[in-house]
Design a protein around this motif. Structure first.
Motif, PDB file in Angstrom:
ATOM      1  N   VAL A  61      17.904 110.691  57.286  1.00 42.98           N
ATOM      2  CA  VAL A  61      18.579 109.972  56.201  1.00 42.98           C
ATOM      3  C   VAL A  61      19.956 110.570  55.948  1.00 42.98           C
ATOM      4  O   VAL A  61      20.329 111.594  56.516  1.00 42.98           O
ATOM      5  N   GLU A  90      27.439 104.861  50.789  1.00 41.19           N
ATOM      6  CA  GLU A  90      26.705 104.778  52.048  1.00 41.19           C
ATOM      7  C   GLU A  90      25.443 105.630  52.069  1.00 41.19           C
ATOM      8  O   GLU A  90      24.653 105.548  53.004  1.00 41.19           O
ATOM      9  N   ASP A  92      21.805 107.311  51.479  1.00 42.91           N
ATOM     10  CA  ASP A  92      20.418 106.970  51.145  1.00 42.91           C
ATOM     11  C   ASP A  92      19.986 107.695  49.876  1.00 42.91           C
ATOM     12  O   ASP A  92      19.220 107.160  49.071  1.00 42.91           O
ATOM     13  N   CYS A 113      24.305 102.392  46.810  1.00 42.10           N
ATOM     14  CA  CYS A 113      23.970 101.202  47.589  1.00 42.10           C
ATOM     15  C   CYS A 113      22.753 100.474  47.016  1.00 42.10           C
ATOM     16  O   CYS A 113      21.735 101.100  46.714  1.00 42.10           O
ATOM     17  N   GLY A 115      21.161  97.964  48.691  1.00 45.26           N
ATOM     18  CA  GLY A 115      20.379  97.326  49.730  1.00 45.26           C
ATOM     19  C   GLY A 115      20.732  95.857  49.836  1.00 45.26           C
ATOM     20  O   GLY A 115      21.670  95.380  49.197  1.00 45.26           O
ATOM     21  N   ALA A 119      17.068  93.755  53.717  1.00 47.89           N
ATOM     22  CA  ALA A 119      16.638  95.154  53.810  1.00 47.89           C
ATOM     23  C   ALA A 119      16.779  95.842  52.450  1.00 47.89           C
ATOM     24  O   ALA A 119      17.622  96.720  52.271  1.00 47.89           O
ATOM     25  N   GLU A 121      14.992  98.004  51.170  1.00 44.18           N
ATOM     26  CA  GLU A 121      14.650  99.430  51.257  1.00 44.18           C
ATOM     27  C   GLU A 121      15.867 100.290  51.514  1.00 44.18           C
ATOM     28  O   GLU A 121      15.810 101.522  51.388  1.00 44.18           O
ATOM     29  N   LYS A 122      16.987  99.679  51.845  1.00 44.84           N
ATOM     30  CA  LYS A 122      18.230 100.422  52.050  1.00 44.84           C
ATOM     31  C   LYS A 122      18.887 100.816  50.726  1.00 44.84           C
ATOM     32  O   LYS A 122      19.882 101.541  50.707  1.00 44.84           O
TER      33      LYS A 122
END
Length: 221
Positions: A61, A90, A92, A113, A115, A119, A121-122
């Motif tokens: 990550v 950017e 995680d 972020c 997501g 996605a 989960e991003k």
């Protein structure tokens, strides 16, 4: 050495279980054990925040640290986890030490972020250090700006869960994002003693009446 490694492994296993329970029951207080003091660890990272970092962050990550001594803290996290440092938008995982002021907190929450619909989960997880995370009962006793009570609704909450925390800038910044589920960010609040509360992106979070007045008075960004 084997005994020490085994003890640390069991400590992290207990912390993992606590964090899972915290996400399953948003807005309830849980406890993790801070890692032991280390001379190499930057002042920005206390033992409890480091425990969270080690639970979440690894070489698979990305992360960023929001602190005046970003380079020192980031270098330490990289050496401990082998994760890649990137910009807030950017990352995680966004690591915000408890000494960060409310403007820094608000900026990190705003830029994290969200997501995408494809996605979700991003969406980032913000690990936010606080001076004090406590039960709502403690917050009621410690009236005033020291602790403010927050209400949580949504999945995993039967009616309403409440907890108390010393800072609320993250809350108004989260609301201002206007995320629509399934997109959004996760937030984990933790103090130096290891008390923590998890707030998934699906949770609805609001200050109680007293805390709302505190926010309206301009005390929180």
């Amino acid at each position: 050495m084997m005994i020490a490694e085994s003890a640390e492994l069991h400590q992290m296993q207990r912390a993992f279980r606590s964090v899972l329970d915290a996400f399953a029951q948003p807005g309830t207080l849980h406890l993790i054990e801070p890692t032991e003091d280390k001379a190499a660890r930057p002042v920005a990272l206390d033992g409890a925040l480091e425990t969270l970092v080690k639970l979440f962050v690894d070489q698979a990550v990305t992360f960023c640290v929001a602190d005046a001594e970003t380079d020192a803290a980031s270098a330490y996290v990289t050496s401990e986890t082998h994760a890649l440092r990137v910009a807030v938008s950017e990352a995680d995982f966004v690591i915000v030490p408890r000494r960060a002021d409310e403007q820094v907190v608000a900026e990190c929450i705003a830029e994290a972020c969200r997501g995408t619909l494809v996605a979700p989960e991003k969406g980032a997880t913000v690990l936010l250090g606080c001076a004090h995370v406590a039960t709502a009962e403690e917050g009621a006793v410690d009236a005033g700006p020291a602790l403010q009570v927050v209400e949580v609704h949504g999945p995993g909450v039967k009616d309403v869960n409440r907890f108390a925390v010393d800072r609320l800038g993250w809350l108004s910044a989260r609301a201002a994002r206007g995320d629509e589920f399934p997109c959004g960010i996760e937030i984990v609040l933790v103090d130096a003693q290891g008390h923590l509360v998890a707030l998934p992106r699906s949770s609805r979070v609001a200050p109680t009446l007293g805390a709302a007045a505190f926010v309206a008075a301009g005390e929180v960004c």
